[in-house]
Structure formats: C-alpha cells, structure tokens
Write an enzyme that holds these catalytic residues in place. Structure first.
Site, PDB file in Angstrom:
ATOM      1  N   HIS A 170       0.871  -1.180   0.000  1.00 65.12           N
ATOM      2  CA  HIS A 170       0.000   0.000   0.000  1.00 65.12           C
ATOM      3  C   HIS A 170       0.906   1.227   0.000  1.00 65.12           C
ATOM      4  O   HIS A 170       2.134   1.102  -0.088  1.00 65.12           O
ATOM      5  CB  HIS A 170      -0.931  -0.022   1.213  1.00 65.12           C
ATOM      6  CG  HIS A 170      -0.230  -0.302   2.502  1.00 65.12           C
ATOM      7  ND1 HIS A 170       0.654   0.579   3.086  1.00 65.12           N
ATOM      8  CD2 HIS A 170      -0.236  -1.391   3.306  1.00 65.12           C
ATOM      9  CE1 HIS A 170       1.129   0.076   4.197  1.00 65.12           C
ATOM     10  NE2 HIS A 170       0.627  -1.136   4.356  1.00 65.12           N
ATOM     11  N   HIS A 207       4.094   1.344   2.107  1.00 61.57           N
ATOM     12  CA  HIS A 207       5.283   0.761   1.464  1.00 61.57           C
ATOM     13  C   HIS A 207       5.792   1.693   0.358  1.00 61.57           C
ATOM     14  O   HIS A 207       6.999   1.857   0.178  1.00 61.57           O
ATOM     15  CB  HIS A 207       4.953  -0.599   0.835  1.00 61.57           C
ATOM     16  CG  HIS A 207       4.454  -1.624   1.809  1.00 61.57           C
ATOM     17  ND1 HIS A 207       3.137  -2.007   1.870  1.00 61.57           N
ATOM     18  CD2 HIS A 207       5.101  -2.331   2.755  1.00 61.57           C
ATOM     19  CE1 HIS A 207       2.999  -2.926   2.818  1.00 61.57           C
ATOM     20  NE2 HIS A 207       4.160  -3.136   3.378  1.00 61.57           N
ATOM     21  N   GLN A 260       9.141  -3.036  16.183  1.00 59.51           N
ATOM     22  CA  GLN A 260       9.955  -3.740  15.189  1.00 59.51           C
ATOM     23  C   GLN A 260      11.155  -2.876  14.783  1.00 59.51           C
ATOM     24  O   GLN A 260      12.293  -3.353  14.703  1.00 59.51           O
ATOM     25  CB  GLN A 260       9.093  -4.070  13.966  1.00 59.51           C
ATOM     26  CG  GLN A 260       9.898  -4.529  12.761  1.00 59.51           C
ATOM     27  CD  GLN A 260       9.018  -4.984  11.615  1.00 59.51           C
ATOM     28  OE1 GLN A 260       8.480  -6.069  11.638  1.00 59.51           O
ATOM     29  NE2 GLN A 260       8.861  -4.158  10.586  1.00 59.51           N
TER      30      GLN A 260
HETATM   31  O1  PAF Z   1       7.237  -5.251   8.499  1.00 57.04           O
HETATM   32  C1  PAF Z   1       7.189  -6.245   7.744  1.00 57.04           C
HETATM   33  O2  PAF Z   1       6.544  -6.220   6.693  1.00 57.04           O
HETATM   34  C2  PAF Z   1       7.947  -7.505   8.140  1.00 57.04           C
HETATM   35  O3  PAF Z   1       7.933  -7.689   9.520  1.00 57.04           O
HETATM   36  C3  PAF Z   1       9.383  -7.552   7.584  1.00 57.04           C
HETATM   37  C4  PAF Z   1      10.241  -6.431   8.178  1.00 57.04           C
HETATM   38  C5  PAF Z   1       9.370  -7.432   6.074  1.00 57.04           C
HETATM   39  C6  PAF Z   1      10.042  -8.878   7.962  1.00 57.04           C
HETATM   40  O4  PAF Z   1       9.340  -9.971   7.446  1.00 57.04           O
END
Ligand code: PAF
Length: 291
Positions: A36, A39, A156
C-alpha cells in the site's frame, strides 16, 4: 518496462555486489507484500536517497504463530509489482519459502532479548525473533545498504536498530513516517480484513493517540492517567477491544515513572477480529518541563 523480479539469493547478491563495486549506493525496502502507499512511501524515500533500489516480498513464516494468519495473509503479486514500479524500485527480490529456508525450520535465530518480550511480544511471544531472524538473513543477502522501515511498527523498528547496532551489521536503518488514511487510520495490509463498519470504527486508534498526546502536551507527566485517557477513548467504541496501551521511553520501550521529554505512545486494539497497532511520539513542551 516492468521491474525485474529476481527469485534466487545468488542472483540478487551478485547483482547488488556488482552495483556496489561500481560505486552505487543500495537502498532496500523489505516487505511481506500486499503493498500500500505506506510501502510506497518507503520506496520513494529509498529512491530519493540511493542509486539502486531493491525491495523484497516474502511472507515470512517464522514471524507467525501457528494460530495466526500466515495461510490467509493477503497476497496480490501483480498489484505489488505495479506499485513497486510506480515508486521507483529497480529490482524486486521475491524468494520462495524453499529458497529462504531450504532445510525447513531454521536452527539459528536472532533474538533481541528485552526489547522483544514486552508489548507486542507479550501477545506474540515468538514474533520478533522471527522478524529479527529474517531481517538479519535479508541483510546478509542484500549486503551493505540503507534499509527503510515504517515507524508504524515502532517496536519492530527499535528491535532492528538494536540488532544492527549489537551485531555491527553494515546496514543503515532509516525509520520513515507513518502513512495514514484521511480519517487517521494507519495504512496496513491487514486493514483489508475490516468490514465497512469496522473500518469506520478503526479510526479510534488515532483518536486515542491524539487524546494521549493532548494530555502530555497539557503537562501530564504521570503515564497512568495518559494511558487511562487513551483506554477510555477505545472503550467508548463498541466495535473495538483494547489489547494494550502504553506510554514508553522510545529507546528502551519501558514505562518510566515520570514521562521524559519524548514519549512513545503505543496502542493495539482488536476491531472486530482484526488486530491493529499504531503509535506516535508525544513531546513535552519546554514550558511544561519545569512547571
Ligand atoms: O514489516 C514487515 O513487513 C515484516 O515484519 C518484515 C520487516 C518485512 C520482515 O518480514
């Protein structure tokens, strides 16, 4: 011309090694697809700051618990390729599960201790080890680069920054702003699961973050009333059920006794059966700090 797709570790590695030997700076956007504009914004940032932009699409089984949505995780490769192309990606790396994990379950994993066990980690105990392991593997495959991650997944991002620091991985991690829908809902591949009524209700996460931010900006320094205010906003939305809310130090992810100059507000709630996460930074204005 359609963006080229590379499926093997050897091919993407040698292509990017050749680029680096030619003096080119590589920008990398790791994704799990179903792209989307969140990204898209990472790809545009990578395009603006680098000579070569590679994005990966890999739905990483290691980061899903057995009862999570790995099998039903949304996928639309044609749309993803078009979005990557429109946002300036030079090459897509789309490995199969067999290519990434040819021997089945991995014996080696990367775990970023305390940062992984709290908040999201309490609800999803194996999640961040799965994320750190695949990101470390992707960084080894892609090689030295700048790597772009959205701040929507704040925990993350913090974990990946710490992993890169602790293990001296030659990657510069770049955190990018959250991209939101007009009503404030953070863009996420999982928003597709929301019914129309749930989609309307989902804006409650942003309203809760705004209420927490307003309390901090008004001078509140005790985290408990701040999170209480946020929880009350979610409680007033019948289609939403709070999972957790927190006011934390942005680098340790711990709740301080007294809020410092910068606080990360974290919120996770179910809207219907869809689990949504969001966060924002709240800053105590100088005039309040010593008041
Ligand atoms: O954020 C994400 O889409 C995922 O956690 C990643 C960083 C691509 C790892 O699979």
């Amino acid at each position: 011309m359609t963006v080229p797709v590379v499926c093997t570790i050897d091919e993407i590695g040698s292509r990017l090694d050749a680029d680096r030997r030619a003096g080119l700076q590589v920008g990398f956007v790791p994704t799990m697809g179903y792209l989307h504009d969140g990204h898209g914004s990472l790809m545009r940032a990578a395009r603006a700051g680098n000579d070569v932009v590679v994005a990966s699409i890999f739905v990483n089984p290691l980061q899903f618990a057995p009862d999570e949505d790995l099998d039903s995780y949304p996928r639309d490769l044609d749309r993803d390729i078009a979005l990557a192309e429109a946002n300036g990606v030079d090459v897509l790396f789309i490995p199969s599960g067999e290519e990434m994990y040819p021997d089945g379950p991995v014996l080696t994993s990367v775990s970023v201790a305390e940062l992984s066990s709290r908040w999201e980690g309490e609800s999803r105990p194996t999640h961040f080890t799965g994320v750190a392991t695949v990101v470390a593997k992707l960084f080894n495959i892609i090689g030295p680069c700048r790597a772009y991650f959205g701040r929507k997944d704040f925990q993350q991002l913090t974990i990946i920054e710490r992993m890169v620091h602790d293990l001296s991985i030659p990657v510069e991690v770049v955190g990018c702003p959250i991209i939101r829908e007009p009503d404030g809902l953070a863009m996420s591949s999982r928003n597709i699961y929301l019914s129309p009524d749930e989609r309307t209700a989902a804006a409650v996460l942003r309203r809760a973050l705004d209420a927490g931010t307003a309390a901090i900006e008004a001078g509140e320094r005790n985290p408990t009333p701040v999170t209480g205010t946020m929880a009350a906003v979610v409680g007033a939305e019948p289609l939403a059920r709070l999972d957790y809310v927190a006011a934390v130090d942005p680098s340790t992810l711990e709740t301080p006794n007294i809020l410092g100059p910068r606080t990360q507000l974290l919120i996770t709630a179910y809207v219907g059966s869809t689990r949504l996460i969001d966060n924002c930074t709240a800053t105590i204005a100088d005039k309040n700090r010593d008041a």
